[in-house]
Design a protein around this motif. Structure first.
Motif, mmCIF file in Angstrom:
data_model
loop_
_atom_site.group_PDB
_atom_site.id
_atom_site.type_symbol
_atom_site.label_atom_id
_atom_site.label_comp_id
_atom_site.label_asym_id
_atom_site.label_seq_id
_atom_site.Cartn_x
_atom_site.Cartn_y
_atom_site.Cartn_z
ATOM 1 N N UNK A 59 9.949 2.491 -2.501
ATOM 2 C CA UNK A 59 9.695 3.402 -3.443
ATOM 3 C C UNK A 59 8.766 4.755 -3.509
ATOM 4 N N UNK A 60 7.884 4.514 -4.470
ATOM 5 C CA UNK A 60 6.608 5.733 -4.066
ATOM 6 C C UNK A 60 5.727 5.073 -2.295
ATOM 7 N N UNK A 61 4.859 5.753 -2.118
ATOM 8 C CA UNK A 61 3.528 4.785 -0.766
ATOM 9 C C UNK A 61 3.423 3.813 -1.422
ATOM 10 N N UNK A 62 3.904 3.003 -0.312
ATOM 11 C CA UNK A 62 3.047 1.658 -1.027
ATOM 12 C C UNK A 62 3.754 0.616 -1.964
ATOM 13 N N UNK A 63 4.407 1.072 -2.550
ATOM 14 C CA UNK A 63 5.736 0.564 -3.508
ATOM 15 C C UNK A 63 7.020 0.411 -2.673
ATOM 16 N N UNK A 89 7.185 -2.637 -7.369
ATOM 17 C CA UNK A 89 6.496 -3.817 -6.552
ATOM 18 C C UNK A 89 5.723 -3.480 -5.954
ATOM 19 N N UNK A 90 4.275 -4.070 -5.398
ATOM 20 C CA UNK A 90 3.617 -4.261 -3.992
ATOM 21 C C UNK A 90 3.503 -5.350 -4.342
ATOM 22 N N UNK A 91 3.466 -5.517 -2.427
ATOM 23 C CA UNK A 91 3.193 -7.028 -2.088
ATOM 24 C C UNK A 91 2.230 -7.936 -2.043
ATOM 25 N N UNK A 238 -3.653 1.462 -15.614
ATOM 26 C CA UNK A 238 -3.893 2.457 -14.636
ATOM 27 C C UNK A 238 -3.350 4.243 -15.128
ATOM 28 N N UNK A 239 -3.881 5.093 -14.921
ATOM 29 C CA UNK A 239 -3.550 6.250 -15.549
ATOM 30 C C UNK A 239 -3.854 7.108 -14.623
ATOM 31 N N UNK A 240 -2.978 6.569 -13.289
ATOM 32 C CA UNK A 240 -2.899 7.295 -11.761
ATOM 33 C C UNK A 240 -1.045 8.023 -11.503
ATOM 34 N N UNK A 241 -0.915 8.083 -10.424
ATOM 35 C CA UNK A 241 -0.181 8.173 -9.257
ATOM 36 C C UNK A 241 1.212 6.833 -9.823
ATOM 37 N N UNK A 246 -3.191 5.456 -4.363
ATOM 38 C CA UNK A 246 -3.663 5.426 -5.910
ATOM 39 C C UNK A 246 -4.478 4.624 -7.163
ATOM 40 N N UNK A 247 -3.673 3.480 -6.776
ATOM 41 C CA UNK A 247 -4.143 1.927 -7.386
ATOM 42 C C UNK A 247 -5.038 1.864 -6.635
ATOM 43 N N UNK A 248 -5.923 1.882 -5.709
ATOM 44 C CA UNK A 248 -6.443 1.125 -4.609
ATOM 45 C C UNK A 248 -7.337 1.638 -5.277
ATOM 46 N N UNK A 249 -7.309 3.186 -4.730
ATOM 47 C CA UNK A 249 -8.837 4.665 -5.015
ATOM 48 C C UNK A 249 -9.149 4.608 -6.195
ATOM 49 N N UNK A 250 -8.452 3.927 -7.841
ATOM 50 C CA UNK A 250 -8.911 4.232 -8.559
ATOM 51 C C UNK A 250 -9.727 2.585 -9.249
ATOM 52 N N UNK A 251 -8.833 1.257 -8.723
ATOM 53 C CA UNK A 251 -9.571 -0.008 -8.402
ATOM 54 C C UNK A 251 -11.439 0.657 -7.095
ATOM 55 N N UNK A 252 -11.526 1.662 -6.873
ATOM 56 C CA UNK A 252 -12.783 1.362 -5.908
ATOM 57 C C UNK A 252 -13.255 2.381 -6.510
ATOM 58 N N UNK A 253 -12.604 3.393 -7.207
ATOM 59 C CA UNK A 253 -13.846 4.371 -8.121
ATOM 60 C C UNK A 253 -13.614 4.622 -8.653
ATOM 61 N N UNK A 254 -12.997 3.846 -9.801
ATOM 62 C CA UNK A 254 -13.400 4.054 -11.623
ATOM 63 C C UNK A 254 -12.301 5.443 -11.746
ATOM 64 N N UNK A 255 -12.370 6.318 -11.291
ATOM 65 C CA UNK A 255 -10.636 7.122 -11.633
ATOM 66 C C UNK A 255 -9.577 6.948 -11.964
ATOM 67 N N UNK A 256 -9.223 7.511 -12.962
ATOM 68 C CA UNK A 256 -7.894 6.337 -12.888
ATOM 69 C C UNK A 256 -7.595 5.243 -13.310
ATOM 70 N N UNK A 257 -8.904 4.382 -13.427
ATOM 71 C CA UNK A 257 -8.496 2.839 -13.947
ATOM 72 C C UNK A 257 -9.042 2.715 -15.178
ATOM 73 N N UNK A 258 -8.316 2.337 -16.589
ATOM 74 C CA UNK A 258 -7.593 3.173 -17.880
ATOM 75 C C UNK A 258 -8.723 1.731 -18.272
ATOM 76 N N UNK A 259 -8.886 0.242 -17.666
ATOM 77 C CA UNK A 259 -8.909 -0.670 -18.792
ATOM 78 C C UNK A 259 -8.129 -1.838 -18.660
#
Length: 428
Positions: A59-63, A89-91, A238-241, A246-259
């Protein structure tokens, strides 16, 4: 977009897991709960891995998503407002490592994520030389946590590891039975590649905020579901694509991680200390006053999450670091309906009522978080009252301990019966 993710689940190939833990049922329940992104769980298991490759398409990148020819409607109608095909799904997999370090036996669980089947296959090939991957969907391997992290990172760009349910006494990186006091002790010089921690059902972010050493990590929550109906009992928001990277970057940086959405930590089965077999439950002060010994059998108590957090805390209760994402504590909808109907949360009566509510109001998480109380009241006045209290955090808590789940209630004993007698002869 804003979405719920549940990235720690298990398949039917993991021990003590439901035979219904297949892609079809997991997808159907994710739609019912309102979860847009799911972990596959157990990709290390050879049979499950091949099933994933045959039945998921990119589907989308990595999903990935289910093949379109798989009929989910045979399992039941989706909740209101949810279109088919929305679940991704992600693996993912969970690895149990057991090894000796510092004159102690360490038993640590880890969550591992891969952006594609090629990377997952490379990871599996490395681990297959160490242990039997076909014995359990969550394999038990005699390797050091640092070595597992090294194998993960070498499997391909975007592969990452998250320590699982970090406070659990028996298998958490900070657990009282076999854990460490810091991430650095566990993962050594590779600890800089750890950027997220799964807090587990028996703790919430507020408890973790008391430990300043954890400020640099994103705190994630997932269900650890052993059956499809348990999907979404905790999630990360998450608030990302909708995109693995995008999920990985949100976890690394906090941007897009919404709690996160959480259990009340008292509902977790290791919140307080105690001995299940002796029917002994103690808070941290009582445990210390007894020198950690059970007053019934004279053996050491199982020291739970609250005690362990207090051992490592360097901040007062209630401290909140500046700028951290928030969380919401929820009670699963079947548990609330079960309390209202005075029957078990897995009963057919509860399932039928939840079917009715989600068909009218939408997915479970939407009902608990967002649907106006007045709209809920039109379908169930007692549920509206329960949700109103839930959103204010007005719950009655009976904490879990030593493998026994706690109980969270929304009504005082006899309250529903009295209200029912004063209004109508039925609750719904």
């Amino acid at each position: 977009m804003r979405f719920h993710a549940d990235l720690h689940i298990h398949s039917k190939y993991a021990r003590a897991c439901s035979r219904d833990s297949d892609l079809e049922h997991l997808t159907w329940w994710a739609r019912r709960k309102g979860v847009a992104l799911m972990g596959t769980g157990d990709f290390t298991h050879p049979t499950w891995f091949e099933h994933l490759r045959e039945n998921l398409v990119p589907a989308e990148p990595g999903l990935f998503r289910l093949r379109e020819e798989i009929d989910l409607e045979a399992l039941g109608p989706p909740p209101a407002g949810v279109a088919p095909g929305q679940v991704r799904f992600m693996l993912s997999t969970e690895i149990s490592t057991i090894y000796r370090r510092g004159e102690r036996t360490r038993k640590i669980h880890h969550l591992v994520y891969m952006p594609g089947f090629d990377e997952a296959a490379a990871f599996n090939a490395r681990l297959d030389r160490i242990g039997n991957l076909s014995a359990d969907g969550r394999p038990i391997l005699g390797m050091d946590s640092r070595a597992l992290l090294e194998v993960t990172l070498s499997s391909g760009d975007g592969a990452y590891l998250v320590p699982a349910h970090v406070w659990t006494p028996w298998f958490g990186v900070f657990g009282s039975k076999s854990g460490f006091d810091t991430i650095e002790e566990c993962y050594g010089e590779l600890s800089e590649h750890i950027f997220a921690l799964e807090t587990g059902l028996s703790s919430d972010p507020a408890m973790n905020w008391r430990v300043s050493a954890l400020d640099r990590y994103r705190l994630v929550s997932h269900s650890d579901a052993h059956s499809p109906p348990m999907v979404g009992r905790e999630t990360t928001v998450f608030e990302t694509d909708l995109d693995y990277f995008a999920v990985l970057r949100a976890l690394q940086t906090g941007t897009g991680y919404a709690g996160t959405t959480e259990f009340f930590p008292e509902e977790g089965k290791y919140h307080l200390d105690g001995h299940r077999g002796c029917d002994i439950r103690t808070n941290p002060e009582e445990t210390r006053g007894r020198d950690g010994i059970c007053p019934v059998c004279g053996k050491p108590l199982t020291v739970g999450v609250l005690s362990r957090v207090r051992d490592l805390a360097d901040r007062p209760d209630g401290f909140r670091p500046e700028g951290v994402a928030g969380f919401r504590s929820l009670v699963p909808l079947p548990e609330i309906v079960g309390e209202i109907l005075d029957v078990g949360s897995k009963s057919k009566k509860v399932l039928k009522e939840v079917d009715r509510l989600t068909a009218a109001l939408g997915p479970e998480l939407r009902i608990l978080e967002d649907v106006p109380v007045g709209d809920i009241a039109a379908h169930s006045p007692p549920l509206a009252k329960a949700v109103e209290r839930l959103r204010r955090g007005e719950v009655i808590r009976e904490p879990g301990y030593d493998g026994t789940y706690g109980v969270i209630r929304l009504f005082e004993p006899g309250e529903l019966e009295r209200a029912n007698e004063e209004t109508t002869p039925t609750l719904f």
